[in-house]
Enzyme design. Structure first.
Site, mmCIF file in Angstrom:
data_model
loop_
_atom_site.group_PDB
_atom_site.id
_atom_site.type_symbol
_atom_site.label_atom_id
_atom_site.label_comp_id
_atom_site.label_asym_id
_atom_site.label_seq_id
_atom_site.Cartn_x
_atom_site.Cartn_y
_atom_site.Cartn_z
ATOM 1 N N HIS A 88 -3.947 10.467 -5.525
ATOM 2 C CA HIS A 88 -3.452 10.204 -6.878
ATOM 3 C C HIS A 88 -4.575 9.931 -7.884
ATOM 4 O O HIS A 88 -5.721 9.677 -7.507
ATOM 5 C CB HIS A 88 -2.491 9.007 -6.864
ATOM 6 C CG HIS A 88 -3.055 7.811 -6.140
ATOM 7 N ND1 HIS A 88 -2.733 7.517 -4.836
ATOM 8 C CD2 HIS A 88 -3.934 6.853 -6.521
ATOM 9 C CE1 HIS A 88 -3.380 6.426 -4.460
ATOM 10 N NE2 HIS A 88 -4.118 6.012 -5.468
ATOM 11 N N ASP A 193 -8.838 7.794 1.230
ATOM 12 C CA ASP A 193 -7.831 6.795 0.917
ATOM 13 C C ASP A 193 -6.477 7.462 0.716
ATOM 14 O O ASP A 193 -6.361 8.462 0.006
ATOM 15 C CB ASP A 193 -8.217 6.033 -0.357
ATOM 16 C CG ASP A 193 -7.161 5.035 -0.764
ATOM 17 O OD1 ASP A 193 -7.020 4.021 -0.067
ATOM 18 O OD2 ASP A 193 -6.461 5.296 -1.763
ATOM 19 N N GLU A 233 -8.301 6.571 6.625
ATOM 20 C CA GLU A 233 -7.536 5.322 6.599
ATOM 21 C C GLU A 233 -6.055 5.639 6.752
ATOM 22 O O GLU A 233 -5.430 6.189 5.837
ATOM 23 C CB GLU A 233 -7.763 4.581 5.276
ATOM 24 C CG GLU A 233 -6.992 3.279 5.200
ATOM 25 C CD GLU A 233 -6.721 2.837 3.777
ATOM 26 O OE1 GLU A 233 -6.617 1.622 3.557
ATOM 27 O OE2 GLU A 233 -6.582 3.694 2.890
ATOM 28 N N ASP A 340 2.784 -2.530 -0.017
ATOM 29 C CA ASP A 340 3.071 -2.275 1.387
ATOM 30 C C ASP A 340 3.795 -3.479 1.967
ATOM 31 O O ASP A 340 3.239 -4.578 2.033
ATOM 32 C CB ASP A 340 1.777 -2.017 2.152
ATOM 33 C CG ASP A 340 2.038 -1.400 3.519
ATOM 34 O OD1 ASP A 340 3.109 -1.673 4.091
ATOM 35 O OD2 ASP A 340 1.176 -0.661 4.010
ATOM 36 N N LEU A 341 5.036 -3.260 2.360
ATOM 37 C CA LEU A 341 5.843 -4.354 2.877
ATOM 38 C C LEU A 341 5.603 -4.600 4.362
ATOM 39 O O LEU A 341 6.201 -5.483 4.953
ATOM 40 C CB LEU A 341 7.325 -4.048 2.648
ATOM 41 C CG LEU A 341 7.726 -3.839 1.183
ATOM 42 C CD1 LEU A 341 9.222 -3.580 1.079
ATOM 43 C CD2 LEU A 341 7.351 -5.042 0.335
ATOM 44 N N TYR A 342 4.718 -3.808 4.980
ATOM 45 C CA TYR A 342 4.503 -3.899 6.407
ATOM 46 C C TYR A 342 3.171 -4.557 6.737
ATOM 47 O O TYR A 342 2.574 -4.296 7.766
ATOM 48 C CB TYR A 342 4.601 -2.499 7.037
ATOM 49 C CG TYR A 342 5.848 -1.777 6.612
ATOM 50 C CD1 TYR A 342 7.096 -2.175 7.082
ATOM 51 C CD2 TYR A 342 5.799 -0.728 5.699
ATOM 52 C CE1 TYR A 342 8.262 -1.541 6.668
ATOM 53 C CE2 TYR A 342 6.955 -0.076 5.285
ATOM 54 C CZ TYR A 342 8.182 -0.495 5.773
ATOM 55 O OH TYR A 342 9.324 0.128 5.362
ATOM 56 N N GLN A 343 2.707 -5.414 5.849
ATOM 57 C CA GLN A 343 1.467 -6.139 6.062
ATOM 58 C C GLN A 343 1.674 -7.604 5.716
ATOM 59 O O GLN A 343 2.534 -7.946 4.910
ATOM 60 C CB GLN A 343 0.342 -5.563 5.193
ATOM 61 C CG GLN A 343 0.007 -4.115 5.488
ATOM 62 C CD GLN A 343 -1.154 -3.615 4.649
ATOM 63 O OE1 GLN A 343 -1.553 -4.256 3.674
ATOM 64 N NE2 GLN A 343 -1.709 -2.480 5.021
ATOM 65 N N ARG A 397 -1.863 -8.854 -2.509
ATOM 66 C CA ARG A 397 -3.143 -8.644 -1.843
ATOM 67 C C ARG A 397 -4.297 -9.379 -2.514
ATOM 68 O O ARG A 397 -5.364 -9.543 -1.921
ATOM 69 C CB ARG A 397 -3.434 -7.140 -1.748
ATOM 70 C CG ARG A 397 -2.451 -6.433 -0.821
ATOM 71 C CD ARG A 397 -2.728 -4.954 -0.703
ATOM 72 N NE ARG A 397 -2.578 -4.249 -1.966
ATOM 73 C CZ ARG A 397 -2.763 -2.950 -2.111
ATOM 74 N NH1 ARG A 397 -3.136 -2.216 -1.086
ATOM 75 N NH2 ARG A 397 -2.600 -2.377 -3.287
#
Length: 486
Positions: A88, A193, A233, A340-343, A397
């Site tokens: 992006h 990335d 990544e 990111d909801l998985y961290q 973050r």
């Protein structure tokens, strides 16, 4: 990439105003500690919506940090890794603004990825549901063009991060130009990335599909031709990571951070040992990064077991929140503006309850498992959760993205913890055993014994989990030596 400890940092968050200041820091306070530095986005601007991961101009250094000559100068001191943000650009970029003004007549029309380019007949509810998302909601943002027409533009992450069509001629030219700029400025390694999201195809998850692997392979070949190595990544199911590793120079061992927590919390190295038996060797190891502590990397997927049982993993997450006195919970999931909801968003030091002894043991494990160890600047200084910055930005973050002053850094490097950590870094950088053969010795699950052997040179790590003690012995002039911590 040198097989030495690597630093990952933002230029302006580690007591530096610019790249020249960072060079001075590397030459002085951190002299001899790092074989390379991964500079997190230094492109224009560094203070966008996603801390530089939404560049207006990916081929320009933010003038506040310096220029490409400054980066070239730093590369003469230490190896440089930079991010190639393949998915992006910023909504404020010249390319997207031109598209908003001219629509299909824009010279950048084919660069901008819109919903109708992937779904020319419109996307069904089933097709939309299949798309893998790092955040809730649709993967599109509706924009109104200058002529009044409305377009659904792909925005995988935020509405300010406009997905590009990497398969188009303009997309290839865009990425090629960045690679050329990197090559001329001394960058010898790139991190791809958000590469897992780069290819969109109707009827698929649009994440790590076959065409994505082909794209990663192609851009890796281009980079290698310029003398640039590639790190990919990807946060995903562990078997996917193993497959990706076969196609690129390096991947992250994102499973390691939670497996180390599992080992220390549960005083059982069984899951970690199982992973070390199958894990890729061409890895960059981490405990912390500028993102959160990834959970998906060890979790089950579609009924397939993960590296840690789901109920045990849930307990580990709760233990992290408890250890941080609940501060990490305020920065994780729907509690803040997370991509990111998985961290779990927390510093690794906080996840271990600010226990310096256990934190140092965690670093010992990281430095002894296969791979090139990378240390995040906050982790280097055993940083705590920055609740003031989280309150200011409400970006989850940011709890692990503290802006250090030079005074804070000088205070931390004088601490007992840093002096001990420095001993470990020097051993990992200098001992020839780490260029040799790795072995996990057969022990009870409450003991972790890792060994490196290179001819007559050797180094061994013993972690006695029941009593939480660590022992490091190594060869020196054919004699056994012990690394002691004060």
């Amino acid at each position: 990439m040198q097989n030495k400890v690597q630093l990952i940092t933002y230029v302006d968050r580690i007591g530096c105003e610019n790249i020249s200041d960072l060079k001075s820091l590397i030459q002085n306070q951190f002299k001899g500690l790092f074989g390379g530095v991964h500079l997190l986005p230094f492109f224009n601007p560094i203070d966008g919506e996603d801390a530089g991961f939404d560049p207006k101009n990916h081929a320009q250094i933010d003038p506040r940090l310096g220029n490409w000559n400054d980066l070239k100068s730093l590369s003469e001191e230490v190896d440089i890794m930079a991010d190639l943000i393949v998915n992006h650009i910023s909504a404020e970029s010249e390319q997207f603004q031109n598209y908003l003004e001219k629509g299909e007549k824009s010279e950048f029309n084919e660069l901008i990825l819109t919903e109708d380019k992937v779904f020319p007949n419109g996307a069904s509810k089933e097709e939309i549901t299949k798309i893998y998302r790092p955040r809730p909601g649709l993967p599109f943002t509706k924009f109104t063009l200058a002529d009044g027409a409305e377009k659904n533009v792909w925005t995988t992450f935020t509405s300010n991060q406009i997905d590009i069509d990497v398969t188009s001629k303009k997309g290839e030219e865009y990425l090629d130009n960045i690679l050329q700029t990197f090559e001329a400025s001394g960058v010898t390694m790139i991190r791809l990335d958000a590469a897992g999201y780069a290819i969109k195809k109707a009827g698929t998850s649009c994440f790590m599909i076959d065409e994505t692997f082909e794209f990663i392979s192609a851009i890796t070949e281009k980079a290698r031709a310029k003398g640039i190595a590639v790190l990919v990544e990807i946060h995903s199911f562990y078997q996917t990571q193993i497959e990706i590793a076969k196609r690129v120079d390096y991947v992250y061992d994102f499973a390691l951070p939670v497996l180390v927590l599992d080992t220390l919390f549960n005083k059982d190295a069984g899951n970690l040992k199982n992973w070390l038996a199958i894990s890729p060797r061409n890895v960059v190891t981490v405990l912390d990064t500028h993102d959160g502590i990834g959970i998906v990397d060890v979790a089950s997927e579609d009924g397939k077991p993960g590296l840690i049982k789901d109920d045990v993993l849930s307990d580990i997450v709760e233990k992290m929140h408890k250890n941080s006195s609940g501060t990490s919970r305020k920065a994780t999931g729907a509690a803040a503006s997370n991509l990111d909801l998985y961290q779990v968003n927390s510093t690794y030091f906080e996840a271990l309850g600010r226990n310096e002894k256990e934190y140092l043991i965690a670093r010992c494990i990281q430095f002894f498992v296969p791979g090139v160890p990378q240390v995040y600047y906050v982790g280097l200084l055993a940083g705590e959760n920055d609740m003031a910055l989280l309150k200011e930005t409400n970006v989850g973050r940011d709890i692990n993205r503290h802006f250090y002053t030079l005074k804070e850094i000088d205070e931390r490097i004088d601490s007992y913890f840093f002096q001990n950590f420095k001993k470990l870094i020097v051993l990992r950088n200098s001992h020839p055993a780490f260029e040799g053969i790795f072995e996990v010795k057969d022990t009870k699950s409450n003991v972790l014994h890792l060994k490196w052997l290179n001819g007559k040179e050797w180094a061994e790590l013993f972690v006695y989990l029941d009593v939480m003690e660590v022992e490091i012995i190594y060869s020196e002039s054919s004699l056994e030596q012990k690394l002691t911590f004060s």
